[in-house]
Design an enzyme around this catalytic site. Structure first.
Site, short mmCIF file in Angstrom:
data_model
loop_
_atom_site.label_atom_id
_atom_site.label_comp_id
_atom_site.label_asym_id
_atom_site.label_seq_id
_atom_site.Cartn_x
_atom_site.Cartn_y
_atom_site.Cartn_z
N SER A 15 0.81 -1.14 0.12
CA SER A 15 0.11 -0.06 -0.09
C SER A 15 0.84 1.28 -0.20
CB SER A 15 -0.99 -0.06 1.26
OG SER A 15 -0.11 0.40 2.44
N LYS A 67 23.50 -13.83 1.12
CA LYS A 67 23.10 -12.33 1.08
C LYS A 67 23.79 -11.54 0.14
CE LYS A 67 21.29 -8.94 4.18
NZ LYS A 67 20.04 -9.06 4.98
N MET A 92 10.76 -6.77 4.40
CA MET A 92 11.11 -7.21 5.57
C MET A 92 12.40 -7.99 5.70
SD MET A 92 8.37 -6.09 6.97
CE MET A 92 7.74 -6.21 8.41
N ASN A 109 13.73 4.23 4.36
CA ASN A 109 12.81 3.08 4.75
C ASN A 109 11.42 3.87 5.57
OD1 ASN A 109 11.81 0.76 5.47
ND2 ASN A 109 12.59 0.70 7.73
N HIS A 111 8.74 3.11 8.75
CA HIS A 111 8.44 2.19 9.74
C HIS A 111 7.30 2.72 10.79
CE1 HIS A 111 9.57 -0.47 13.02
NE2 HIS A 111 9.27 0.21 13.67
C1 GAR Z 1 3.93 -0.67 6.83
O1 GAR Z 1 2.94 -0.49 7.99
C2 GAR Z 1 5.12 -0.38 7.04
O2 GAR Z 1 5.61 0.80 7.83
C3 GAR Z 1 5.76 -1.85 7.74
O3 GAR Z 1 5.01 -2.77 6.93
C4 GAR Z 1 4.00 -2.24 6.43
C5 GAR Z 1 3.74 -2.60 4.85
O4 GAR Z 1 2.71 -2.13 4.32
N1 GAR Z 1 7.08 -1.92 7.73
C6 GAR Z 1 7.91 -2.20 8.69
O5 GAR Z 1 7.44 -2.68 9.63
C7 GAR Z 1 9.60 -2.20 8.63
N2 GAR Z 1 10.09 -2.49 9.68
P1 GAR Z 1 2.33 -2.09 2.94
O6 GAR Z 1 3.11 -3.26 2.37
O7 GAR Z 1 0.91 -1.75 2.67
O8 GAR Z 1 3.11 -0.64 2.56
#
Ligand code: GAR
Length: 203
Positions: A15, A67, A92, A109, A111
């Site tokens: 999203s 990696k 992730m 990034n 968060h």
């Molecule tokens: C989001 O809330 C982002 O901030 C989080 O994953 C979600 C991804 O949603 N990221 C983390 O937690 C990274 N540490 P999305 O795929 O709908 O953008």
């Protein structure tokens, strides 16, 4: 206007990727989304990319010996598309030295917490458990640590009585979708200057 080229790395729903693409298509935007890359073949973000007309690739980390080799492949793909800025959006995995070395101070990034509180997984759940009254979201430069790089922008979200994980996630996500494109825009306007642990936003 010469627009900056970005690539989005994602692992799931996408999203934020969607919000970034939409912002890139608004009048006056200073960036274009050239590429989406997912480490997971089942990421919904890959289908979103197809719907949005953005080239997308699945790069499977398991098909590389380590990696470093996986990130070398990412680096090749990104450089072949002349990517200026890499945006992690629900990606992730920890970024390793190979990718950091190829894109120094050019990886962002988002968060879902007000860093340095609640880094790592399940940030919204951590916030609920801690009983904080305010959480939010953070856009930061990526360094070798977990959600530890210099902070560019943050937006606070108040917790409400009766909030559960779903309501909190939803309200934070709504702010993420606004904050991330704003931070990317500041980057390409040349307004971000890293000063030690801090980021100065130049006028
Ligand atoms: C989001 O809330 C982002 O901030 C989080 O994953 C979600 C991804 O949603 N990221 C983390 O937690 C990274 N540490 P999305 O795929 O709908 O953008």
């Amino acid at each position: 206007m010469n627009k900056g080229n970005i690539a989005v790395l994602l692992s799931g729903r996408g999203s934020n990727f969607d919000a970034i693409v939409r912002a890139s298509r608004a009048v006056g935007s200073n960036f274009t989304v050239r590429l989406a890359i997912s480490d997971r073949s089942d990421a919904a973000g890959l289908k979103k990319a197809a719907r949005l007309g953005i080239p997308a690739r699945h790069v499977d980390p398991r098909s590389f010996p380590d990696k470093a080799a996986y990130e070398s492949r990412l680096g090749e793909l990104l450089e072949s598309q002349r990517i200026d800025l890499v945006c992690l959006a629900g990606y992730m995995r920890l970024v390793g030295p190979v990718l950091l070395g190829r894109f120094p101070d050019r990886i962002l990034n988002i968060h879902p917490a007000l860093l340095p509180c609640f880094p790592g997984l399940d940030a919204q759940e951590q916030a609920l458990r801690a009983g904080v009254k305010v959480s939010g979201c953070t856009v930061h430069f990526v360094d070798a640590g977990t959600d530890s790089g210099p902070i560019i922008a943050q937006k606070a979200v108040a917790l409400r009585p009766g909030d559960d994980l779903e309501t909190l996630k939803r309200r934070i996500l709504r702010q993420e979708h606004r904050l991330y494109p704003q931070a990317i825009s500041l980057f390409f306007a040349g307004r971000l200057q890293i000063d030690g642990r801090a980021v100065i936003i130049k006028p």
